[in-house]
Design a protein around this motif. Structure first.
Motif, PDB file in Angstrom:
ATOM      1  N   ILE A  66      20.577  -4.397   2.515  1.00 35.80           N
ATOM      2  CA  ILE A  66      19.996  -5.109   1.367  1.00 35.80           C
ATOM      3  C   ILE A  66      18.628  -4.487   1.083  1.00 35.80           C
ATOM      4  O   ILE A  66      17.844  -4.253   2.011  1.00 35.80           O
ATOM      5  CB  ILE A  66      19.827  -6.617   1.684  1.00 35.80           C
ATOM      6  N   GLY A  67      18.351  -4.200  -0.193  1.00 40.98           N
ATOM      7  CA  GLY A  67      17.040  -3.697  -0.597  1.00 40.98           C
ATOM      8  C   GLY A  67      16.326  -4.736  -1.451  1.00 40.98           C
ATOM      9  O   GLY A  67      16.964  -5.435  -2.235  1.00 40.98           O
ATOM     10  N   ILE A  68      15.006  -4.838  -1.268  1.00 36.26           N
ATOM     11  CA  ILE A  68      14.217  -5.782  -2.069  1.00 36.26           C
ATOM     12  C   ILE A  68      13.049  -5.033  -2.708  1.00 36.26           C
ATOM     13  O   ILE A  68      12.300  -4.332  -2.017  1.00 36.26           O
ATOM     14  CB  ILE A  68      13.655  -6.929  -1.200  1.00 36.26           C
ATOM     15  N   GLY A  69      12.914  -5.188  -4.020  1.00 37.74           N
ATOM     16  CA  GLY A  69      11.740  -4.672  -4.716  1.00 37.74           C
ATOM     17  C   GLY A  69      10.856  -5.846  -5.089  1.00 37.74           C
ATOM     18  O   GLY A  69      11.335  -6.850  -5.606  1.00 37.74           O
ATOM     19  N   SER A  70       9.559  -5.734  -4.784  1.00 42.39           N
ATOM     20  CA  SER A  70       8.641  -6.855  -5.025  1.00 42.39           C
ATOM     21  C   SER A  70       7.322  -6.331  -5.583  1.00 42.39           C
ATOM     22  O   SER A  70       6.936  -5.199  -5.296  1.00 42.39           O
ATOM     23  CB  SER A  70       8.380  -7.577  -3.696  1.00 42.39           C
ATOM     24  N   PRO A  71       6.617  -7.167  -6.339  1.00 51.60           N
ATOM     25  CA  PRO A  71       5.263  -6.760  -6.726  1.00 51.60           C
ATOM     26  C   PRO A  71       4.398  -6.599  -5.473  1.00 51.60           C
ATOM     27  O   PRO A  71       4.572  -7.339  -4.505  1.00 51.60           O
ATOM     28  CB  PRO A  71       4.750  -7.940  -7.567  1.00 51.60           C
ATOM     29  N   GLY A  72       3.511  -5.626  -5.465  1.00 45.79           N
ATOM     30  CA  GLY A  72       2.605  -5.415  -4.334  1.00 45.79           C
ATOM     31  C   GLY A  72       1.374  -6.281  -4.462  1.00 45.79           C
ATOM     32  O   GLY A  72       1.255  -7.042  -5.422  1.00 45.79           O
ATOM     33  N   PRO A  73       0.441  -6.204  -3.532  1.00 44.92           N
ATOM     34  CA  PRO A  73       0.489  -5.354  -2.344  1.00 44.92           C
ATOM     35  C   PRO A  73       1.451  -5.868  -1.263  1.00 44.92           C
ATOM     36  O   PRO A  73       1.610  -7.071  -1.106  1.00 44.92           O
ATOM     37  CB  PRO A  73      -0.955  -5.384  -1.837  1.00 44.92           C
ATOM     38  N   LEU A  74       2.072  -4.899  -0.561  1.00 48.10           N
ATOM     39  CA  LEU A  74       3.025  -5.216   0.498  1.00 48.10           C
ATOM     40  C   LEU A  74       2.572  -4.555   1.801  1.00 48.10           C
ATOM     41  O   LEU A  74       1.798  -3.608   1.775  1.00 48.10           O
ATOM     42  CB  LEU A  74       4.414  -4.665   0.152  1.00 48.10           C
ATOM     43  N   ASP A  75       3.106  -5.051   2.903  1.00 46.32           N
ATOM     44  CA  ASP A  75       2.984  -4.354   4.183  1.00 46.32           C
ATOM     45  C   ASP A  75       4.418  -3.962   4.531  1.00 46.32           C
ATOM     46  O   ASP A  75       5.157  -4.741   5.140  1.00 46.32           O
ATOM     47  CB  ASP A  75       2.360  -5.293   5.225  1.00 46.32           C
ATOM     48  N   ILE A  76       4.810  -2.776   4.074  1.00 44.87           N
ATOM     49  CA  ILE A  76       6.217  -2.362   4.154  1.00 44.87           C
ATOM     50  C   ILE A  76       6.681  -2.231   5.600  1.00 44.87           C
ATOM     51  O   ILE A  76       7.775  -2.654   5.952  1.00 44.87           O
ATOM     52  CB  ILE A  76       6.427  -1.050   3.367  1.00 44.87           C
ATOM     53  N   LYS A  77       5.805  -1.667   6.445  1.00 45.67           N
ATOM     54  CA  LYS A  77       6.173  -1.466   7.853  1.00 45.67           C
ATOM     55  C   LYS A  77       6.587  -2.769   8.515  1.00 45.67           C
ATOM     56  O   LYS A  77       7.514  -2.834   9.307  1.00 45.67           O
ATOM     57  CB  LYS A  77       4.979  -0.885   8.615  1.00 45.67           C
ATOM     58  N   ASN A  78       5.855  -3.834   8.203  1.00 47.18           N
ATOM     59  CA  ASN A  78       6.138  -5.124   8.833  1.00 47.18           C
ATOM     60  C   ASN A  78       6.951  -6.068   7.962  1.00 47.18           C
ATOM     61  O   ASN A  78       7.209  -7.211   8.341  1.00 47.18           O
ATOM     62  CB  ASN A  78       4.814  -5.795   9.249  1.00 47.18           C
ATOM     63  N   GLY A  79       7.345  -5.599   6.792  1.00 45.23           N
ATOM     64  CA  GLY A  79       8.214  -6.392   5.921  1.00 45.23           C
ATOM     65  C   GLY A  79       7.536  -7.548   5.217  1.00 45.23           C
ATOM     66  O   GLY A  79       8.191  -8.530   4.840  1.00 45.23           O
ATOM     67  N   LEU A  80       6.210  -7.411   5.026  1.00 46.86           N
ATOM     68  CA  LEU A  80       5.464  -8.544   4.456  1.00 46.86           C
ATOM     69  C   LEU A  80       5.152  -8.363   2.971  1.00 46.86           C
ATOM     70  O   LEU A  80       4.820  -7.268   2.528  1.00 46.86           O
ATOM     71  CB  LEU A  80       4.117  -8.707   5.175  1.00 46.86           C
ATOM     72  N   ILE A  81       5.249  -9.472   2.232  1.00 43.27           N
ATOM     73  CA  ILE A  81       4.664  -9.514   0.890  1.00 43.27           C
ATOM     74  C   ILE A  81       3.241 -10.037   1.097  1.00 43.27           C
ATOM     75  O   ILE A  81       3.050 -11.174   1.524  1.00 43.27           O
ATOM     76  CB  ILE A  81       5.460 -10.446  -0.048  1.00 43.27           C
ATOM     77  N   ALA A  82       2.247  -9.178   0.838  1.00 45.67           N
ATOM     78  CA  ALA A  82       0.866  -9.517   1.202  1.00 45.67           C
ATOM     79  C   ALA A  82       0.281 -10.624   0.314  1.00 45.67           C
ATOM     80  O   ALA A  82       0.128 -11.753   0.753  1.00 45.67           O
ATOM     81  CB  ALA A  82      -0.010  -8.273   1.180  1.00 45.67           C
ATOM     82  N   GLU A  83      -0.032 -10.278  -0.918  1.00 45.22           N
ATOM     83  CA  GLU A  83      -0.618 -11.299  -1.799  1.00 45.22           C
ATOM     84  C   GLU A  83      -0.565 -10.835  -3.254  1.00 45.22           C
ATOM     85  O   GLU A  83      -1.590 -10.512  -3.843  1.00 45.22           O
ATOM     86  CB  GLU A  83      -2.080 -11.564  -1.376  1.00 45.22           C
ATOM     87  N   PRO A  84       0.628 -10.835  -3.849  1.00 44.05           N
ATOM     88  CA  PRO A  84       0.732 -10.373  -5.247  1.00 44.05           C
ATOM     89  C   PRO A  84       0.059 -11.352  -6.205  1.00 44.05           C
ATOM     90  O   PRO A  84      -0.025 -12.555  -5.913  1.00 44.05           O
ATOM     91  CB  PRO A  84       2.240 -10.340  -5.502  1.00 44.05           C
ATOM     92  N   ALA A  85      -0.404 -10.814  -7.329  1.00 46.34           N
ATOM     93  CA  ALA A  85      -1.123 -11.638  -8.301  1.00 46.34           C
ATOM     94  C   ALA A  85      -0.235 -12.730  -8.898  1.00 46.34           C
ATOM     95  O   ALA A  85      -0.695 -13.846  -9.140  1.00 46.34           O
ATOM     96  CB  ALA A  85      -1.669 -10.739  -9.410  1.00 46.34           C
ATOM     97  N   ASN A  86       1.047 -12.423  -9.107  1.00 48.03           N
ATOM     98  CA  ASN A  86       1.897 -13.365  -9.851  1.00 48.03           C
ATOM     99  C   ASN A  86       2.970 -14.062  -9.001  1.00 48.03           C
ATOM    100  O   ASN A  86       3.915 -14.624  -9.522  1.00 48.03           O
ATOM    101  CB  ASN A  86       2.537 -12.658 -11.047  1.00 48.03           C
ATOM    102  N   LEU A  87       2.824 -14.013  -7.675  1.00 46.03           N
ATOM    103  CA  LEU A  87       3.746 -14.731  -6.787  1.00 46.03           C
ATOM    104  C   LEU A  87       2.939 -15.453  -5.705  1.00 46.03           C
ATOM    105  O   LEU A  87       1.920 -14.944  -5.259  1.00 46.03           O
ATOM    106  CB  LEU A  87       4.725 -13.754  -6.118  1.00 46.03           C
TER     107      LEU A  87
END
Ligand SMILES: [Zn+2]
Length: 313
Positions: A66-87
Motif C-alpha cells: 500500500i502506498g500513501i501520498g500525504s501533504p508534508g512535512p513528513l518523517d518518511i523513515k519513521n512513517g510519520l505525518i509531521a504537521e501539515p498545514a491543512n491536516l
C-alpha cells in the motif's frame, strides 16, 4: 505474493483510494471527503474503510503493498505525518497504523514526490531516466527522478523548487523570503500582480471583474488586454527562467509541468520554451523535452500506487 497495489491520496479536502494492477490500471476506486476538522482518528478511520472498500472483492493476499501520498512535512523513515498545514496530524504514525490493520508493507511519501512518481511511471515521463516535475498552481512544488529513482535529499525535502530564489528583490513569499519562484510565478503571484495593477490608475479590462484570479488574467490577456499580457509575460518569464535553472542543474531528459497554470495553454509553454532557449546550455537544451503533465487529478493516487510498486521492486 500478491500482484496488486493500493494507493491512497490523502489531501486536505478529499481522500482518493484506488486498487490497481502492475500496469497502473485502476480496478476499483473510492473518493471520500477528508473532513479534516473532525480530527486525526476520524481521518485514519476513513482511510481504513476506503482501503477495505477497494479490497471488497479480492483477497488481502493479492496485495503486494500500500502506498500513501500525504501533504508534508513528513518523517518518511519513521512513517510519520509531521504537521501539515491543512491536516490535523502531529507526528502521527500513519504507516504503522495502516500496516497493523492490513498486514502488508506500507510506504509513505509527500504529495509532490508521489505526483512525480506518477508522471514517471504512468504519465508524460515514461521511458525517461532523469525527469523533473514542476507543478504551478496556488503554490509551486516539484520532484526529481534521478537515474530512475526518486531523489529525496538528506531530510526528504529536496526539490522545494517553489522556494528557490528567482529575484533577490522580488515579492515577499509565504515562507518569509523575497523573490521565491512561488512568489513570482504562481497563480497567487499572478493574482497579486493583477490586484496591484487595479490599485493603480492604469486602464485595463481586468476592472470588469468583481473578483480577480489568475484565470481572469489569462482570459483578458488572450483577448488582447495590455496590462493582463504584461502581468503574464513577467510571471511566465520568471517561471521559464526557473525551469531553465532546473534544466541546467539536473540535465534531465524531460521536465514535466503540471498544475493549474498549464490550463493557460500555449502562451505558458511558448514562454517557457523562449526562456529555455535564452538560458539553457546548448547540449542540455537540445536533449531536454518540456511536456505537460498527463495525469493531474489522478497523479496523487497513481503516484501512491507507483510508490508502492517501486519500493517493493
Ligand atoms: Zn518561499
Amino acid at each position: 505474493m500478491g500482484k496488486l497495489f493500493v494507493g491512497v491520496d490523502l489531501g486536505g479536502t478529499k481522500i482518493y483510494t484506488a486498487l490497481a494492477d502492475e500496469t497502473g490500471t485502476i480496478l476499483k476506486e473510492i473518493i471520500v471527503g477528508t473532513e479534516a476538522n473532525k480530527g486525526p482518528e476520524q481521518i485514519v478511520e476513513k482511510i481504513k474503510s476506503s482501503i477495505r472498500n477497494v479490497l471488497e472483492d479480492i483477497n488481502i493476499d493479492d496485495i503486494k503493498a500500500i502506498g500513501i501520498g500525504s501533504p508534508g512535512p513528513l518523517d518518511i523513515k519513521n512513517g510519520l505525518i509531521a504537521e501539515p498545514a491543512n491536516l490535523p496530524f502531529k507526528n502521527y504514525n500513519i504507516v504503522k497504523e495502516i500496516k497493523d490493520e492490513f498486514n502488508v508493507p506500507v510506504y509513505l511519501d509527500n504529495d509532490a514526490n508521489v505526483a512525480t512518481l506518477a508522471e514517471f511511471k504512468f504519465g508524460a515521463g515514461v521511458n525517461t531516466e532523469n525527469m523533473i516535475y514542476v507543478t504551478a498552481s496556488t503554490g509551486v512544488g516539484g520532484g526529481a527522478i534521478l537515474n530512475g529513482k526518486i531523489y529525496r535529499g538528506s531530510t526528504a525535502n529536496a526539490l522545494e523548487v517553489g522556494h528557490t530564489t528567482i529575484s533577490t528583490t522580488g515579492r515577499r513569499c509565504g515562507c518569509g523570503n523575497r523573490g521565491c519562484v512561488e512568489a513570482m510565478t504562481s497563480g497567487t503571484a499572478i493574482k497579486k500582480a493583477a490586484i496591484e495593477a487595479l490599485e493603480s490608475r492604469v486602464e485595463t479590462s481586468l476592472r470588469e471583474y468583481e473578483n480577480i484570479s489568475a484565470k481572469e488574467v489569462f482570459i483578458e490577456a488572450e483577448k488582447g488586454d495590455k496590462v493582463a499580457n504584461e502581468i503574464l509575460s513577467e510571471a511566465l518569464s520568471y517561471l521559464g527562467a526557473a525551469i531553465s535553472n532546473y534544466a541546467n542543474i539536473f540535465d534531465p531528459d524531460m521536465i514535466v509541468i503540471g498544475g493549474g497554470i498549464t490550463g493557460g495553454g500555449k502562451i505558458v509553454f511558448d514562454k517557457i520554451n523562449d526562456e529555455m532557449k535564452k538560458r539553457c546550455l546548448g547540449t542540455i537544451l537540445n536533449n531536454c523535452k518540456i511536456e505537460k503533465a498527463k495525469l493531474e487529478g489522478q497523479a496523487g493516487v497513481l503516484g501512491a500506487i507507483a510508490l508502492a510498486m517501486m519500493e517493493t521492486k
